[in-house]
Design a protein around this motif. Structure first.
Motif, PDB file in Angstrom:
ATOM      1  N   PRO A 184       0.818  -1.219   0.000  1.00 40.15           N
ATOM      2  CA  PRO A 184       0.000   0.000   0.000  1.00 40.15           C
ATOM      3  C   PRO A 184       0.850   1.267   0.000  1.00 40.15           C
ATOM      4  CG  PRO A 184      -0.881  -1.584   1.564  1.00 40.15           C
ATOM      5  CD  PRO A 184       0.436  -2.132   1.069  1.00 40.15           C
ATOM      6  N   ALA A 185       1.991   1.242   0.688  1.00 34.81           N
ATOM      7  CA  ALA A 185       2.871   2.417   0.713  1.00 34.81           C
ATOM      8  C   ALA A 185       3.392   2.709  -0.692  1.00 34.81           C
ATOM      9  CB  ALA A 185       4.029   2.205   1.673  1.00 34.81           C
ATOM     10  N   PHE A 186       3.774   1.660  -1.415  1.00 34.04           N
ATOM     11  CA  PHE A 186       4.255   1.869  -2.775  1.00 34.04           C
ATOM     12  C   PHE A 186       3.145   2.412  -3.662  1.00 34.04           C
ATOM     13  CE2 PHE A 186       4.198   0.533  -7.130  1.00 34.04           C
ATOM     14  CZ  PHE A 186       5.284   1.251  -7.603  1.00 34.04           C
ATOM     15  N   LEU A 187       1.965   1.840  -3.558  1.00 35.20           N
ATOM     16  CA  LEU A 187       0.862   2.289  -4.401  1.00 35.20           C
ATOM     17  C   LEU A 187       0.561   3.765  -4.176  1.00 35.20           C
ATOM     18  CD1 LEU A 187      -1.436  -0.850  -4.191  1.00 35.20           C
ATOM     19  CD2 LEU A 187       0.115  -0.179  -6.036  1.00 35.20           C
ATOM     20  N   GLU A 188       0.690   4.217  -2.952  1.00 36.88           N
ATOM     21  CA  GLU A 188       0.490   5.636  -2.648  1.00 36.88           C
ATOM     22  C   GLU A 188       1.581   6.479  -3.313  1.00 36.88           C
ATOM     23  OE1 GLU A 188       0.602   8.454   1.265  1.00 36.88           O
ATOM     24  OE2 GLU A 188      -0.360   6.484   1.465  1.00 36.88           O
ATOM     25  N   ILE A 189       2.813   6.023  -3.236  1.00 37.41           N
ATOM     26  CA  ILE A 189       3.929   6.734  -3.870  1.00 37.41           C
ATOM     27  C   ILE A 189       3.744   6.758  -5.384  1.00 37.41           C
ATOM     28  CG2 ILE A 189       6.413   6.601  -4.360  1.00 37.41           C
ATOM     29  CD1 ILE A 189       6.698   5.484  -1.463  1.00 37.41           C
ATOM     30  N   PHE A 190       3.317   5.637  -5.959  1.00 38.20           N
ATOM     31  CA  PHE A 190       3.111   5.575  -7.407  1.00 38.20           C
ATOM     32  C   PHE A 190       2.009   6.535  -7.834  1.00 38.20           C
ATOM     33  CE2 PHE A 190       1.377   3.613 -11.326  1.00 38.20           C
ATOM     34  CZ  PHE A 190       2.521   3.742 -12.110  1.00 38.20           C
ATOM     35  N   GLN A 191       0.922   6.597  -7.080  1.00 38.17           N
ATOM     36  CA  GLN A 191      -0.161   7.539  -7.389  1.00 38.17           C
ATOM     37  C   GLN A 191       0.343   8.985  -7.341  1.00 38.17           C
ATOM     38  OE1 GLN A 191      -2.398   5.944  -9.172  1.00 38.17           O
ATOM     39  NE2 GLN A 191      -3.937   7.205  -8.226  1.00 38.17           N
ATOM     40  N   GLU A 192       1.176   9.276  -6.352  1.00 40.30           N
ATOM     41  CA  GLU A 192       1.769  10.610  -6.239  1.00 40.30           C
ATOM     42  C   GLU A 192       2.630  10.902  -7.459  1.00 40.30           C
ATOM     43  OE1 GLU A 192       4.338  12.295  -2.803  1.00 40.30           O
ATOM     44  OE2 GLU A 192       2.637  11.214  -1.893  1.00 40.30           O
ATOM     45  N   TYR A 193       3.437   9.918  -7.863  1.00 42.61           N
ATOM     46  CA  TYR A 193       4.273  10.077  -9.048  1.00 42.61           C
ATOM     47  C   TYR A 193       3.422  10.365 -10.288  1.00 42.61           C
ATOM     48  CZ  TYR A 193       6.461   8.876 -13.366  1.00 42.61           C
ATOM     49  OH  TYR A 193       6.847   8.923 -14.670  1.00 42.61           O
ATOM     50  N   VAL A 194       2.364   9.596 -10.471  1.00 43.76           N
ATOM     51  CA  VAL A 194       1.508   9.768 -11.652  1.00 43.76           C
ATOM     52  C   VAL A 194       0.915  11.174 -11.670  1.00 43.76           C
ATOM     53  CG1 VAL A 194      -0.641   8.991 -12.753  1.00 43.76           C
ATOM     54  CG2 VAL A 194       1.037   7.309 -11.938  1.00 43.76           C
ATOM     55  N   SER A 195       0.453  11.659 -10.528  1.00 42.40           N
ATOM     56  CA  SER A 195      -0.097  13.023 -10.456  1.00 42.40           C
ATOM     57  C   SER A 195       0.962  14.055 -10.822  1.00 42.40           C
ATOM     58  CB  SER A 195      -0.633  13.317  -9.056  1.00 42.40           C
ATOM     59  OG  SER A 195      -1.728  12.483  -8.777  1.00 42.40           O
ATOM     60  N   GLU A 196       2.169  13.878 -10.293  1.00 39.19           N
ATOM     61  CA  GLU A 196       3.249  14.821 -10.598  1.00 39.19           C
ATOM     62  C   GLU A 196       3.645  14.748 -12.073  1.00 39.19           C
ATOM     63  OE1 GLU A 196       7.837  15.859  -9.372  1.00 39.19           O
ATOM     64  OE2 GLU A 196       6.568  14.857  -7.903  1.00 39.19           O
ATOM     65  N   ALA A 197       3.667  13.551 -12.622  1.00 33.70           N
ATOM     66  CA  ALA A 197       4.013  13.385 -14.037  1.00 33.70           C
ATOM     67  C   ALA A 197       2.998  14.100 -14.930  1.00 33.70           C
ATOM     68  CB  ALA A 197       4.091  11.899 -14.397  1.00 33.70           C
ATOM     69  N   HIS A 198       1.722  14.013 -14.581  1.00 34.93           N
ATOM     70  CA  HIS A 198       0.702  14.734 -15.351  1.00 34.93           C
ATOM     71  C   HIS A 198       0.944  16.249 -15.282  1.00 34.93           C
ATOM     72  CE1 HIS A 198      -1.895  11.561 -16.753  1.00 34.93           C
ATOM     73  NE2 HIS A 198      -1.976  11.036 -15.542  1.00 34.93           N
ATOM     74  N   ARG A 199       1.294  16.750 -14.100  1.00 38.16           N
ATOM     75  CA  ARG A 199       1.594  18.185 -13.956  1.00 38.16           C
ATOM     76  C   ARG A 199       2.820  18.565 -14.786  1.00 38.16           C
ATOM     77  NH1 ARG A 199       0.119  16.984  -8.598  1.00 38.16           N
ATOM     78  NH2 ARG A 199       2.297  16.755  -7.980  1.00 38.16           N
ATOM     79  N   ASP A 200       3.851  17.723 -14.743  1.00 35.09           N
ATOM     80  CA  ASP A 200       5.068  18.004 -15.517  1.00 35.09           C
ATOM     81  C   ASP A 200       4.784  17.994 -17.022  1.00 35.09           C
ATOM     82  OD1 ASP A 200       6.579  18.281 -13.217  1.00 35.09           O
ATOM     83  OD2 ASP A 200       7.372  16.227 -13.291  1.00 35.09           O
TER      84      ASP A 200
END
Length: 127
Positions: A38-54
């Motif tokens: 679950p910790a990784f999935l949260e980090i991955f979701q954060e990454y995906v959100s940041e990637a969309h912003r980038d």
């Protein structure tokens, strides 16, 4: 490995950037996932959100013809995508980072990277 082409036209000229890609490097992805914790999935979701912003920022910078900022964002996207094993996205970003700046090619490249991110997220969810 699939070969894809991103082609854009500006002022009657054509700019083409070719990419070699595979969607995900599953070995790299699995090395960092901690077995889908679950910790990784949260980090991955954060990454995906940041990637969309980038990617949105890359599109905007390209539209304003800010070559240095466009390359900086492509470099950032390349590194973070590679860390997560998103091989296609990392490859697309690397080609953009290293190419001659041309607004329509960078804008088209950002769109292709956005599509690659969506495909990678779908692949991860289905796995």
């Amino acid at each position: 490995m699939e070969i894809s082409q991103c082609k854009a036209s500006s002022d009657g000229g054509d700019a083409a950037i070719y990419f070699e890609m595979t969607t995900l490097d599953w070995e790299q992805f699995e090395n960092i996932t901690a077995n889908g914790s679950p910790a990784f999935l949260e980090i991955f979701q954060e990454y995906v959100s940041e990637a969309h912003r980038d990617l949105a920022a890359l599109t905007q910078a390209s539209g304003r013809e800010e070559a240095a900022e466009s390359r900086r964002l492509a470099h950032k996207i390349k590194g973070s995508a590679a860390n997560f094993g998103l091989a296609e996205l990392a490859g697309l970003a690397e080609n953009l980072e290293e190419s001659e700046f041309e607004r329509s090619a960078f804008t088209a490249g950002a769109e292709r990277m956005s599509q690659a991110l969506k495909v990678a997220v779908t692949d991860v969810r289905q796995r």
